[in-house]
Design an enzyme around this catalytic site. Structure first.
Site, short mmCIF file in Angstrom:
data_model
loop_
_atom_site.label_atom_id
_atom_site.label_comp_id
_atom_site.label_asym_id
_atom_site.label_seq_id
_atom_site.Cartn_x
_atom_site.Cartn_y
_atom_site.Cartn_z
N LYS A 1 0.84 -1.19 0.00
CA LYS A 1 0.00 0.00 0.00
C LYS A 1 0.88 1.25 0.00
O LYS A 1 0.66 2.17 -0.76
CB LYS A 1 -0.94 -0.03 1.21
CG LYS A 1 -1.85 1.19 1.25
CD LYS A 1 -2.86 1.13 2.37
CE LYS A 1 -3.65 2.44 2.36
NZ LYS A 1 -4.60 2.54 3.45
N GLY A 18 -4.90 -1.85 4.72
CA GLY A 18 -4.09 -3.00 4.30
C GLY A 18 -4.75 -4.33 4.58
O GLY A 18 -4.86 -5.19 3.71
N LYS A 20 9.31 -0.99 14.22
CA LYS A 20 9.90 -0.67 12.90
C LYS A 20 10.96 0.41 13.06
O LYS A 20 12.06 0.31 12.52
CB LYS A 20 8.82 -0.14 11.94
CG LYS A 20 7.86 -1.14 11.40
CD LYS A 20 6.96 -0.46 10.35
CE LYS A 20 5.70 -1.23 10.09
NZ LYS A 20 4.74 -0.56 9.23
O1 F6P Z 1 3.22 -3.06 9.75
C1 F6P Z 1 1.86 -3.27 9.61
C2 F6P Z 1 1.38 -2.94 8.22
O2 F6P Z 1 1.32 -1.58 8.04
C3 F6P Z 1 0.04 -3.60 7.95
O3 F6P Z 1 -1.01 -2.88 8.45
C4 F6P Z 1 0.07 -3.73 6.47
O4 F6P Z 1 -0.90 -4.63 6.01
C5 F6P Z 1 1.49 -4.19 6.26
O5 F6P Z 1 2.24 -3.48 7.22
C6 F6P Z 1 2.05 -3.96 4.89
O6 F6P Z 1 2.04 -2.62 4.54
P1 F6P Z 1 2.23 -2.18 3.05
O7 F6P Z 1 1.12 -2.74 2.25
O8 F6P Z 1 2.22 -0.68 3.05
O9 F6P Z 1 3.56 -2.71 2.57
#
Ligand code: F6P
Length: 497
Positions: free
Chosen positions: A184, A243, A470
Protein backbone atom coordinates in the site's frame (compact mmCIF):
# COMPACT_ATOMS: atom_id res chain seq x y z
CA UNK A 1 -33.67 -1.92 29.47
CA UNK A 2 -30.66 0.17 30.51
CA UNK A 3 -28.09 0.10 27.75
CA UNK A 4 -24.81 -0.44 29.48
CA UNK A 5 -22.26 -3.13 30.26
CA UNK A 6 -23.61 -3.68 33.76
CA UNK A 7 -26.87 -4.99 32.29
CA UNK A 8 -24.91 -7.56 30.33
CA UNK A 9 -22.62 -8.38 33.24
CA UNK A 10 -25.59 -9.03 35.50
CA UNK A 11 -27.32 -11.49 33.15
CA UNK A 12 -27.71 -14.94 34.76
CA UNK A 13 -24.86 -17.32 33.92
CA UNK A 14 -26.74 -20.47 33.02
CA UNK A 15 -24.89 -23.62 31.87
CA UNK A 16 -25.21 -24.40 28.17
CA UNK A 17 -27.09 -27.67 28.61
CA UNK A 18 -29.65 -25.92 30.81
CA UNK A 19 -30.03 -23.18 28.21
CA UNK A 20 -30.99 -25.84 25.68
CA UNK A 21 -33.30 -27.58 28.16
CA UNK A 22 -35.04 -24.33 29.10
CA UNK A 23 -35.67 -23.06 25.60
CA UNK A 24 -36.97 -25.35 22.84
CA UNK A 25 -36.44 -22.53 20.32
CA UNK A 26 -32.85 -21.94 21.29
CA UNK A 27 -31.32 -23.39 18.12
CA UNK A 28 -33.71 -21.50 15.85
CA UNK A 29 -33.17 -18.17 17.61
CA UNK A 30 -29.39 -18.46 17.69
CA UNK A 31 -28.68 -19.75 14.20
CA UNK A 32 -29.20 -18.32 10.76
CA UNK A 33 -28.38 -18.76 7.09
CA UNK A 34 -26.97 -16.11 4.80
CA UNK A 35 -25.06 -16.17 1.51
CA UNK A 36 -24.64 -19.95 1.49
CA UNK A 37 -23.34 -20.04 5.06
CA UNK A 38 -25.01 -21.50 8.14
CA UNK A 39 -24.09 -19.86 11.46
CA UNK A 40 -24.83 -21.53 14.79
CA UNK A 41 -24.22 -19.75 18.10
CA UNK A 42 -26.52 -21.99 20.12
CA UNK A 43 -23.55 -23.65 21.88
CA UNK A 44 -22.40 -20.26 23.20
CA UNK A 45 -23.81 -18.69 26.36
CA UNK A 46 -25.68 -16.07 24.35
CA UNK A 47 -29.39 -15.99 25.12
CA UNK A 48 -32.22 -14.01 23.62
CA UNK A 49 -31.99 -11.69 26.64
CA UNK A 50 -28.26 -11.24 26.12
CA UNK A 51 -28.75 -10.50 22.43
CA UNK A 52 -31.42 -7.92 23.32
CA UNK A 53 -29.09 -6.32 25.88
CA UNK A 54 -26.26 -6.19 23.36
CA UNK A 55 -28.61 -4.72 20.76
CA UNK A 56 -29.42 -1.96 23.27
CA UNK A 57 -25.75 -1.39 23.92
CA UNK A 58 -25.16 -1.25 20.16
CA UNK A 59 -27.88 1.36 19.90
CA UNK A 60 -26.34 3.41 22.69
CA UNK A 61 -22.94 3.08 21.00
CA UNK A 62 -24.37 4.54 17.78
CA UNK A 63 -23.76 1.36 15.77
CA UNK A 64 -26.37 2.17 13.10
CA UNK A 65 -25.00 5.67 12.48
CA UNK A 66 -21.42 4.40 12.48
CA UNK A 67 -22.32 1.65 10.04
CA UNK A 68 -23.93 4.27 7.78
CA UNK A 69 -20.80 6.41 8.11
CA UNK A 70 -18.63 3.43 7.14
CA UNK A 71 -20.69 2.63 4.04
CA UNK A 72 -21.16 6.33 3.27
CA UNK A 73 -17.43 6.94 2.94
CA UNK A 74 -17.21 9.31 5.92
CA UNK A 75 -13.99 9.71 7.88
CA UNK A 76 -14.35 6.73 10.21
CA UNK A 77 -10.63 6.23 10.79
CA UNK A 78 -10.34 9.45 12.77
CA UNK A 79 -6.76 9.10 13.99
CA UNK A 80 -5.56 8.92 10.39
CA UNK A 81 -8.28 11.24 9.02
CA UNK A 82 -9.45 8.68 6.47
CA UNK A 83 -12.61 7.05 5.21
CA UNK A 84 -12.67 3.24 5.33
CA UNK A 85 -13.84 2.00 1.98
CA UNK A 86 -13.13 -1.66 1.41
CA UNK A 87 -16.85 -2.23 0.81
CA UNK A 88 -16.75 0.17 -2.16
CA UNK A 89 -14.38 -2.32 -3.82
CA UNK A 90 -17.28 -4.78 -3.95
CA UNK A 91 -19.79 -2.17 -5.11
CA UNK A 92 -21.31 -1.23 -1.74
CA UNK A 93 -20.67 2.29 -0.50
CA UNK A 94 -20.28 5.89 -1.53
CA UNK A 95 -21.14 6.04 -5.29
CA UNK A 96 -18.01 8.03 -6.16
CA UNK A 97 -15.76 5.56 -4.37
CA UNK A 98 -17.61 2.65 -6.00
CA UNK A 99 -16.99 4.24 -9.39
CA UNK A 100 -13.27 4.72 -8.60
CA UNK A 101 -13.01 1.08 -7.47
CA UNK A 102 -14.71 -0.06 -10.69
CA UNK A 103 -12.15 1.88 -12.72
CA UNK A 104 -9.25 0.31 -10.90
CA UNK A 105 -10.79 -3.15 -11.30
CA UNK A 106 -11.24 -2.48 -15.03
CA UNK A 107 -7.57 -1.54 -15.25
CA UNK A 108 -6.63 -4.72 -13.40
CA UNK A 109 -8.78 -6.82 -15.71
CA UNK A 110 -7.24 -5.24 -18.81
CA UNK A 111 -3.76 -6.02 -17.53
CA UNK A 112 -4.79 -9.61 -16.76
CA UNK A 113 -6.17 -9.95 -20.30
CA UNK A 114 -2.85 -8.63 -21.65
CA UNK A 115 -0.86 -11.09 -19.52
CA UNK A 116 -3.07 -13.96 -20.67
CA UNK A 117 -2.47 -12.86 -24.25
CA UNK A 118 1.27 -13.04 -23.48
CA UNK A 119 1.84 -9.33 -24.02
CA UNK A 120 4.53 -9.59 -21.32
CA UNK A 121 5.95 -12.76 -22.82
CA UNK A 122 5.06 -16.31 -21.82
CA UNK A 123 4.28 -16.19 -18.09
CA UNK A 124 3.85 -19.36 -16.07
CA UNK A 125 5.00 -18.24 -12.63
CA UNK A 126 3.76 -15.38 -10.50
CA UNK A 127 5.96 -14.19 -7.65
CA UNK A 128 3.89 -11.94 -5.41
CA UNK A 129 5.89 -10.02 -2.83
CA UNK A 130 4.11 -8.23 0.01
CA UNK A 131 3.63 -8.53 3.75
CA UNK A 132 0.77 -8.32 6.28
CA UNK A 133 -2.41 -7.24 4.52
CA UNK A 134 -0.55 -7.17 1.21
CA UNK A 135 0.10 -10.92 1.47
CA UNK A 136 -2.25 -12.70 3.87
CA UNK A 137 -5.45 -12.08 1.88
CA UNK A 138 -4.10 -13.08 -1.55
CA UNK A 139 -2.39 -16.08 0.04
CA UNK A 140 -5.64 -17.24 1.65
CA UNK A 141 -7.56 -16.87 -1.62
CA UNK A 142 -5.03 -18.65 -3.80
CA UNK A 143 -4.51 -21.45 -1.27
CA UNK A 144 -8.24 -21.95 -0.69
CA UNK A 145 -9.50 -21.71 -4.24
CA UNK A 146 -6.57 -22.30 -6.55
CA UNK A 147 -5.60 -25.86 -5.72
CA UNK A 148 -7.01 -27.35 -8.90
CA UNK A 149 -6.12 -24.40 -11.10
CA UNK A 150 -3.65 -24.96 -13.92
CA UNK A 151 -3.57 -21.29 -14.90
CA UNK A 152 -0.45 -19.96 -13.17
CA UNK A 153 1.83 -21.15 -10.41
CA UNK A 154 1.51 -18.42 -7.79
CA UNK A 155 3.96 -17.98 -4.87
CA UNK A 156 3.39 -15.38 -2.19
CA UNK A 157 6.52 -14.34 -0.32
CA UNK A 158 6.35 -12.09 2.72
CA UNK A 159 9.18 -12.89 5.12
CA UNK A 160 12.37 -10.86 4.83
CA UNK A 161 14.23 -14.07 5.70
CA UNK A 162 15.99 -14.85 2.40
CA UNK A 163 15.14 -18.52 2.86
CA UNK A 164 11.56 -17.75 1.79
CA UNK A 165 12.61 -16.11 -1.45
CA UNK A 166 15.33 -18.65 -2.25
CA UNK A 167 12.80 -21.44 -2.02
CA UNK A 168 10.84 -19.82 -4.85
CA UNK A 169 13.96 -19.07 -6.91
CA UNK A 170 14.68 -22.81 -6.90
CA UNK A 171 11.21 -23.61 -8.26
CA UNK A 172 10.51 -20.80 -10.69
CA UNK A 173 11.84 -20.16 -14.18
CA UNK A 174 13.01 -16.51 -14.09
CA UNK A 175 12.24 -16.04 -17.78
CA UNK A 176 8.60 -17.07 -17.25
CA UNK A 177 8.11 -15.19 -13.97
CA UNK A 178 5.93 -12.16 -13.37
CA UNK A 179 7.12 -10.15 -10.36
CA UNK A 180 4.26 -8.55 -8.44
CA UNK A 181 5.21 -6.01 -5.79
CA UNK A 182 2.30 -5.39 -3.43
CA UNK A 183 2.56 -2.61 -0.89
CA UNK A 184 0.00 0.00 0.00
CA UNK A 185 2.74 2.45 1.02
CA UNK A 186 5.47 1.10 -1.27
CA UNK A 187 7.90 1.85 1.55
CA UNK A 188 7.73 -1.32 3.67
CA UNK A 189 11.34 -2.40 4.31
CA UNK A 190 10.81 -6.15 4.00
CA UNK A 191 8.82 -5.87 0.76
CA UNK A 192 11.21 -3.45 -0.90
CA UNK A 193 14.22 -5.59 0.02
CA UNK A 194 12.55 -8.77 -1.24
CA UNK A 195 11.46 -7.01 -4.45
CA UNK A 196 15.00 -5.76 -5.06
CA UNK A 197 16.43 -9.26 -4.56
CA UNK A 198 13.82 -10.81 -6.86
CA UNK A 199 14.61 -8.27 -9.55
CA UNK A 200 18.30 -9.01 -9.11
CA UNK A 201 17.60 -12.74 -9.48
CA UNK A 202 15.78 -12.07 -12.75
CA UNK A 203 18.57 -9.79 -14.02
CA UNK A 204 21.35 -12.20 -13.04
CA UNK A 205 19.46 -15.06 -14.68
CA UNK A 206 19.66 -13.17 -17.98
CA UNK A 207 16.02 -12.09 -18.22
CA UNK A 208 15.77 -9.43 -20.86
CA UNK A 209 14.10 -6.27 -19.50
CA UNK A 210 13.19 -7.59 -16.05
CA UNK A 211 11.46 -4.30 -15.19
CA UNK A 212 9.10 -5.08 -18.06
CA UNK A 213 7.77 -7.98 -16.00
CA UNK A 214 7.12 -6.06 -12.81
CA UNK A 215 3.61 -5.17 -11.67
CA UNK A 216 3.00 -2.85 -8.72
CA UNK A 217 -0.13 -2.95 -6.54
CA UNK A 218 -0.17 0.18 -4.42
CA UNK A 219 -1.94 3.25 -3.10
CA UNK A 220 1.28 5.20 -3.64
CA UNK A 221 1.91 5.04 -7.42
CA UNK A 222 4.54 7.82 -7.32
CA UNK A 223 6.77 5.66 -5.16
CA UNK A 224 6.32 2.71 -7.53
CA UNK A 225 7.35 4.90 -10.48
CA UNK A 226 10.36 6.09 -8.48
CA UNK A 227 11.29 2.44 -7.86
CA UNK A 228 11.27 1.83 -11.61
CA UNK A 229 7.86 0.35 -12.38
CA UNK A 230 6.36 1.51 -15.63
CA UNK A 231 3.19 3.52 -15.11
CA UNK A 232 1.19 1.16 -17.37
CA UNK A 233 1.87 -1.75 -15.02
CA UNK A 234 0.93 0.02 -11.81
CA UNK A 235 -2.46 -1.00 -10.44
CA UNK A 236 -3.42 1.67 -7.92
CA UNK A 237 -6.02 1.38 -5.21
CA UNK A 238 -7.58 3.95 -2.89
CA UNK A 239 -5.83 5.24 0.23
CA UNK A 240 -9.13 4.62 2.04
CA UNK A 241 -8.73 0.84 1.68
CA UNK A 242 -6.87 -0.43 4.75
CA UNK A 243 -4.09 -3.00 4.30
CA UNK A 244 -5.82 -5.84 6.16
CA UNK A 245 -9.06 -5.08 4.28
CA UNK A 246 -7.43 -4.83 0.86
CA UNK A 247 -7.82 -8.22 -0.80
CA UNK A 248 -10.85 -6.86 -2.69
CA UNK A 249 -8.77 -4.16 -4.30
CA UNK A 250 -5.93 -4.58 -6.78
CA UNK A 251 -4.06 -6.29 -3.92
CA UNK A 252 -6.21 -9.28 -4.96
CA UNK A 253 -4.38 -9.30 -8.33
CA UNK A 254 -2.60 -12.67 -7.86
CA UNK A 255 -5.95 -14.25 -7.00
CA UNK A 256 -7.67 -12.63 -9.99
CA UNK A 257 -4.82 -13.79 -12.25
CA UNK A 258 -4.43 -17.21 -10.66
CA UNK A 259 -8.13 -18.06 -10.38
CA UNK A 260 -9.45 -16.10 -13.34
CA UNK A 261 -11.42 -12.87 -13.51
CA UNK A 262 -14.85 -14.48 -13.16
CA UNK A 263 -13.82 -16.06 -9.88
CA UNK A 264 -12.59 -12.70 -8.57
CA UNK A 265 -15.90 -11.05 -9.49
CA UNK A 266 -17.82 -13.80 -7.72
CA UNK A 267 -15.69 -13.22 -4.63
CA UNK A 268 -16.70 -9.54 -4.67
CA UNK A 269 -20.35 -10.42 -5.20
CA UNK A 270 -20.34 -12.80 -2.23
CA UNK A 271 -18.83 -10.09 -0.05
CA UNK A 272 -21.40 -7.58 -1.30
CA UNK A 273 -24.19 -9.95 -0.30
CA UNK A 274 -22.78 -10.06 3.23
CA UNK A 275 -22.45 -6.24 3.19
CA UNK A 276 -26.14 -5.90 2.41
CA UNK A 277 -27.05 -8.43 5.07
CA UNK A 278 -24.98 -6.52 7.64
CA UNK A 279 -26.40 -3.16 6.61
CA UNK A 280 -30.07 -4.09 6.35
CA UNK A 281 -30.78 -6.90 8.83
CA UNK A 282 -32.06 -6.43 12.36
CA UNK A 283 -29.31 -7.06 14.89
CA UNK A 284 -31.12 -10.09 16.33
CA UNK A 285 -30.67 -11.85 12.97
CA UNK A 286 -27.49 -10.15 11.84
CA UNK A 287 -24.57 -12.59 11.49
CA UNK A 288 -21.63 -10.20 12.06
CA UNK A 289 -23.46 -8.52 14.96
CA UNK A 290 -24.36 -11.80 16.69
CA UNK A 291 -20.81 -13.08 16.33
CA UNK A 292 -19.48 -9.84 17.82
CA UNK A 293 -21.97 -10.07 20.71
CA UNK A 294 -20.65 -13.56 21.49
CA UNK A 295 -17.05 -12.29 21.27
CA UNK A 296 -17.82 -9.46 23.65
CA UNK A 297 -19.77 -11.66 26.03
CA UNK A 298 -16.72 -13.85 26.52
CA UNK A 299 -14.06 -11.10 26.65
CA UNK A 300 -16.04 -8.74 28.90
CA UNK A 301 -18.21 -10.97 31.07
CA UNK A 302 -16.30 -14.26 31.26
CA UNK A 303 -12.82 -12.69 30.90
CA UNK A 304 -11.74 -14.99 28.08
CA UNK A 305 -8.38 -13.80 26.84
CA UNK A 306 -8.26 -15.76 23.60
CA UNK A 307 -10.52 -17.18 20.95
CA UNK A 308 -9.71 -20.07 18.66
CA UNK A 309 -11.05 -20.61 15.14
CA UNK A 310 -10.36 -24.08 13.73
CA UNK A 311 -10.84 -24.68 10.01
CA UNK A 312 -12.06 -28.23 9.49
CA UNK A 313 -11.04 -27.98 5.88
CA UNK A 314 -7.50 -28.16 4.54
CA UNK A 315 -8.32 -25.50 1.95
CA UNK A 316 -8.97 -22.99 4.74
CA UNK A 317 -5.77 -23.73 6.64
CA UNK A 318 -4.60 -20.12 6.22
CA UNK A 319 -7.83 -18.66 7.61
CA UNK A 320 -6.65 -18.54 11.26
CA UNK A 321 -3.53 -16.52 10.36
CA UNK A 322 -5.59 -14.23 8.14
CA UNK A 323 -7.96 -13.67 11.05
CA UNK A 324 -5.08 -13.00 13.42
CA UNK A 325 -4.13 -9.88 11.50
CA UNK A 326 -7.71 -8.83 10.81
CA UNK A 327 -8.81 -9.11 14.42
CA UNK A 328 -5.69 -8.32 16.41
CA UNK A 329 -4.36 -5.46 14.29
CA UNK A 330 -7.85 -3.96 14.15
CA UNK A 331 -9.00 -4.28 17.74
CA UNK A 332 -5.84 -4.81 19.78
CA UNK A 333 -6.03 -1.24 21.09
CA UNK A 334 -5.74 0.43 24.47
CA UNK A 335 -7.49 3.75 23.93
CA UNK A 336 -10.89 4.83 22.70
CA UNK A 337 -11.58 6.91 19.61
CA UNK A 338 -11.21 9.97 21.88
CA UNK A 339 -7.82 8.86 23.16
CA UNK A 340 -9.06 7.80 26.61
CA UNK A 341 -7.99 4.47 28.18
CA UNK A 342 -10.57 1.86 27.13
CA UNK A 343 -10.75 0.54 30.69
CA UNK A 344 -11.80 -2.95 29.61
CA UNK A 345 -10.23 -5.79 27.61
CA UNK A 346 -10.21 -5.22 23.85
CA UNK A 347 -9.61 -7.90 21.19
CA UNK A 348 -9.14 -11.46 22.31
CA UNK A 349 -5.91 -13.06 21.18
CA UNK A 350 -6.83 -14.99 18.05
CA UNK A 351 -5.17 -18.34 17.63
CA UNK A 352 -6.37 -21.58 16.12
CA UNK A 353 -5.49 -24.13 13.52
CA UNK A 354 -6.75 -26.90 11.32
CA UNK A 355 -8.95 -29.80 12.27
CA UNK A 356 -8.60 -32.65 12.72
CA UNK A 357 -4.84 -32.12 13.26
CA UNK A 358 -5.41 -29.71 16.15
CA UNK A 359 -7.43 -32.33 18.04
CA UNK A 360 -4.26 -34.35 18.46
CA UNK A 361 -2.21 -31.40 19.62
CA UNK A 362 -3.99 -28.54 21.39
CA UNK A 363 -7.51 -29.75 22.13
CA UNK A 364 -6.38 -31.20 25.46
CA UNK A 365 -6.22 -27.65 26.81
CA UNK A 366 -9.58 -26.77 25.30
CA UNK A 367 -11.31 -29.69 27.04
CA UNK A 368 -9.56 -29.75 30.40
CA UNK A 369 -7.34 -26.69 30.71
CA UNK A 370 -8.00 -23.80 33.06
CA UNK A 371 -8.50 -21.17 30.33
CA UNK A 372 -11.91 -20.46 28.91
CA UNK A 373 -11.47 -20.46 25.13
CA UNK A 374 -14.46 -19.85 22.86
CA UNK A 375 -13.87 -22.16 19.91
CA UNK A 376 -15.12 -21.57 16.38
CA UNK A 377 -15.49 -24.48 13.97
CA UNK A 378 -15.47 -23.60 10.27
CA UNK A 379 -16.41 -26.45 7.93
CA UNK A 380 -17.71 -27.00 4.40
CA UNK A 381 -20.48 -29.46 3.50
CA UNK A 382 -19.23 -30.18 -0.02
CA UNK A 383 -15.91 -32.02 0.06
CA UNK A 384 -12.83 -30.60 -1.62
CA UNK A 385 -11.48 -34.05 -2.47
CA UNK A 386 -12.64 -36.94 -4.61
CA UNK A 387 -11.40 -39.75 -2.38
CA UNK A 388 -13.84 -42.03 -0.63
CA UNK A 389 -16.64 -40.24 1.24
CA UNK A 390 -15.14 -41.50 4.49
CA UNK A 391 -12.58 -38.70 4.54
CA UNK A 392 -15.06 -35.87 4.49
CA UNK A 393 -17.50 -37.69 6.73
CA UNK A 394 -14.80 -38.17 9.37
CA UNK A 395 -13.71 -34.55 9.02
CA UNK A 396 -17.17 -33.08 9.56
CA UNK A 397 -18.27 -35.54 12.23
CA UNK A 398 -15.13 -34.75 14.21
CA UNK A 399 -15.86 -31.02 14.06
CA UNK A 400 -19.43 -31.52 15.24
CA UNK A 401 -18.47 -34.05 17.94
CA UNK A 402 -15.82 -31.71 19.36
CA UNK A 403 -18.40 -28.95 19.82
CA UNK A 404 -20.78 -31.40 21.47
CA UNK A 405 -18.05 -32.75 23.77
CA UNK A 406 -16.88 -29.29 24.83
CA UNK A 407 -20.43 -28.47 25.83
CA UNK A 408 -21.48 -31.78 27.40
CA UNK A 409 -18.34 -32.78 29.27
CA UNK A 410 -18.16 -36.03 31.20
CA UNK A 411 -18.06 -36.65 34.94
CA UNK A 412 -16.34 -39.80 36.23
CA UNK A 413 -14.81 -40.65 39.61
CA UNK A 414 -11.29 -40.04 38.40
CA UNK A 415 -10.72 -36.24 38.20
CA UNK A 416 -7.97 -36.68 35.61
CA UNK A 417 -10.46 -38.35 33.32
CA UNK A 418 -13.31 -35.91 33.90
CA UNK A 419 -14.38 -33.09 31.60
CA UNK A 420 -16.04 -30.04 33.08
CA UNK A 421 -18.11 -29.36 29.97
CA UNK A 422 -20.02 -26.09 29.54
CA UNK A 423 -17.26 -24.90 27.20
CA UNK A 424 -18.56 -22.70 24.38
CA UNK A 425 -18.22 -23.09 20.64
CA UNK A 426 -19.83 -21.71 17.52
CA UNK A 427 -20.07 -23.36 14.12
CA UNK A 428 -19.86 -21.84 10.67
CA UNK A 429 -20.91 -24.30 7.98
CA UNK A 430 -20.42 -23.36 4.33
CA UNK A 431 -22.51 -25.13 1.68
CA UNK A 432 -19.52 -25.16 -0.61
CA UNK A 433 -16.13 -23.47 -0.82
CA UNK A 434 -16.33 -21.29 -3.89
CA UNK A 435 -15.30 -17.67 -4.50
CA UNK A 436 -18.76 -16.32 -3.69
CA UNK A 437 -19.06 -18.10 -0.35
CA UNK A 438 -15.49 -17.32 0.66
CA UNK A 439 -16.08 -13.65 -0.18
CA UNK A 440 -19.15 -13.64 2.06
CA UNK A 441 -17.25 -15.40 4.84
CA UNK A 442 -14.37 -12.91 4.83
CA UNK A 443 -16.76 -9.95 4.71
CA UNK A 444 -18.60 -11.48 7.69
CA UNK A 445 -15.36 -11.43 9.69
CA UNK A 446 -14.64 -7.83 8.67
CA UNK A 447 -18.01 -6.59 9.87
CA UNK A 448 -17.75 -8.63 13.06
CA UNK A 449 -14.49 -6.81 13.82
CA UNK A 450 -16.22 -3.49 13.13
CA UNK A 451 -19.10 -4.23 15.54
CA UNK A 452 -16.62 -5.27 18.24
CA UNK A 453 -14.73 -2.00 17.72
CA UNK A 454 -17.85 0.18 17.87
CA UNK A 455 -19.12 -1.41 21.10
CA UNK A 456 -15.68 -1.00 22.65
CA UNK A 457 -15.50 2.60 21.44
CA UNK A 458 -12.18 2.07 19.66
CA UNK A 459 -10.87 2.86 16.18
CA UNK A 460 -10.50 -0.50 14.43
CA UNK A 461 -8.76 1.02 11.43
CA UNK A 462 -5.42 2.41 12.55
CA UNK A 463 -2.37 0.34 13.59
CA UNK A 464 0.10 2.65 15.32
CA UNK A 465 1.20 -0.23 17.52
CA UNK A 466 3.36 -1.60 14.71
CA UNK A 467 5.45 1.56 14.32
CA UNK A 468 7.78 1.60 17.33
CA UNK A 469 9.38 -1.75 16.53
CA UNK A 470 9.90 -0.67 12.90
CA UNK A 471 11.56 2.58 14.05
CA UNK A 472 13.87 0.77 16.43
CA UNK A 473 14.88 -1.82 13.82
CA UNK A 474 15.76 1.06 11.49
CA UNK A 475 17.74 2.76 14.26
CA UNK A 476 19.61 -0.48 14.99
CA UNK A 477 20.41 -0.84 11.28
CA UNK A 478 21.71 2.72 11.03
CA UNK A 479 23.90 2.34 14.13
CA UNK A 480 24.94 5.09 16.47
CA UNK A 481 21.93 4.44 18.67
CA UNK A 482 22.35 3.11 22.17
CA UNK A 483 20.03 0.31 23.26
CA UNK A 484 19.60 -1.45 26.58
CA UNK A 485 22.39 -3.86 27.63
CA UNK A 486 20.48 -6.97 26.56
CA UNK A 487 19.75 -5.64 23.06
CA UNK A 488 23.31 -4.30 22.68
CA UNK A 489 24.63 -7.73 23.61
CA UNK A 490 22.39 -9.50 21.08
CA UNK A 491 23.48 -7.14 18.28
CA UNK A 492 27.10 -7.72 19.20
CA UNK A 493 26.71 -11.50 19.25
CA UNK A 494 25.03 -11.53 15.84
CA UNK A 495 27.14 -8.94 14.02
CA UNK A 496 30.17 -8.36 16.22
CA UNK A 497 29.42 -4.62 16.16
O1 F6P B 1 3.22 -3.06 9.75
C1 F6P B 1 1.86 -3.27 9.61
C2 F6P B 1 1.38 -2.94 8.22
O2 F6P B 1 1.32 -1.58 8.04
C3 F6P B 1 0.04 -3.60 7.95
O3 F6P B 1 -1.01 -2.88 8.45
C4 F6P B 1 0.07 -3.73 6.47
O4 F6P B 1 -0.90 -4.63 6.01
C5 F6P B 1 1.49 -4.19 6.26
O5 F6P B 1 2.24 -3.48 7.22
C6 F6P B 1 2.05 -3.96 4.89
O6 F6P B 1 2.04 -2.62 4.54
P1 F6P B 1 2.23 -2.18 3.05
O7 F6P B 1 1.12 -2.74 2.25
O8 F6P B 1 2.22 -0.68 3.05
O9 F6P B 1 3.56 -2.71 2.57
Amino acid sequence: MAADWSTIESLPQTPLLDLFANDPNRLASLSLDVAGIHFDWSKTHLTREAVAAFAELAKASGLAAKRDALFGGEVVNVTEGRAVEHTAERGEGNPESVATARQSHARMRALIDAIEAEALGPIRHVLHIGIGGSALGPDLLVDALGRDSDRYDVAIVSNVDGVALEEVFKRFDPAATLLVVASKTFTTTETMLNATSALQWMTESGVEDPYGKVIALTANPEKAVEWGVDETRILPFAESVGGRYSLWSTIGFPAALGLGWDAFEELLEGAAEMDRHFRLTDLSQNAPALAAFADLYYTQVRHAETRAPFAYDERLRLLPSYLQQLEMESNGKGVTVDGQPVGRPTAAITWGGVGTDAQHAVFQLLHQGTHLVPVEFIAVIEPGDVLSDDHHRQLLLNAFAQGAALMKGKKVDDPARSYSGDRPSSTILLDTLDPRTLGALIAFYEHRVFVNGVLLGINSFDQFGVELGKEMAKAADQGGQEFDPSTEDLIKRAFGE
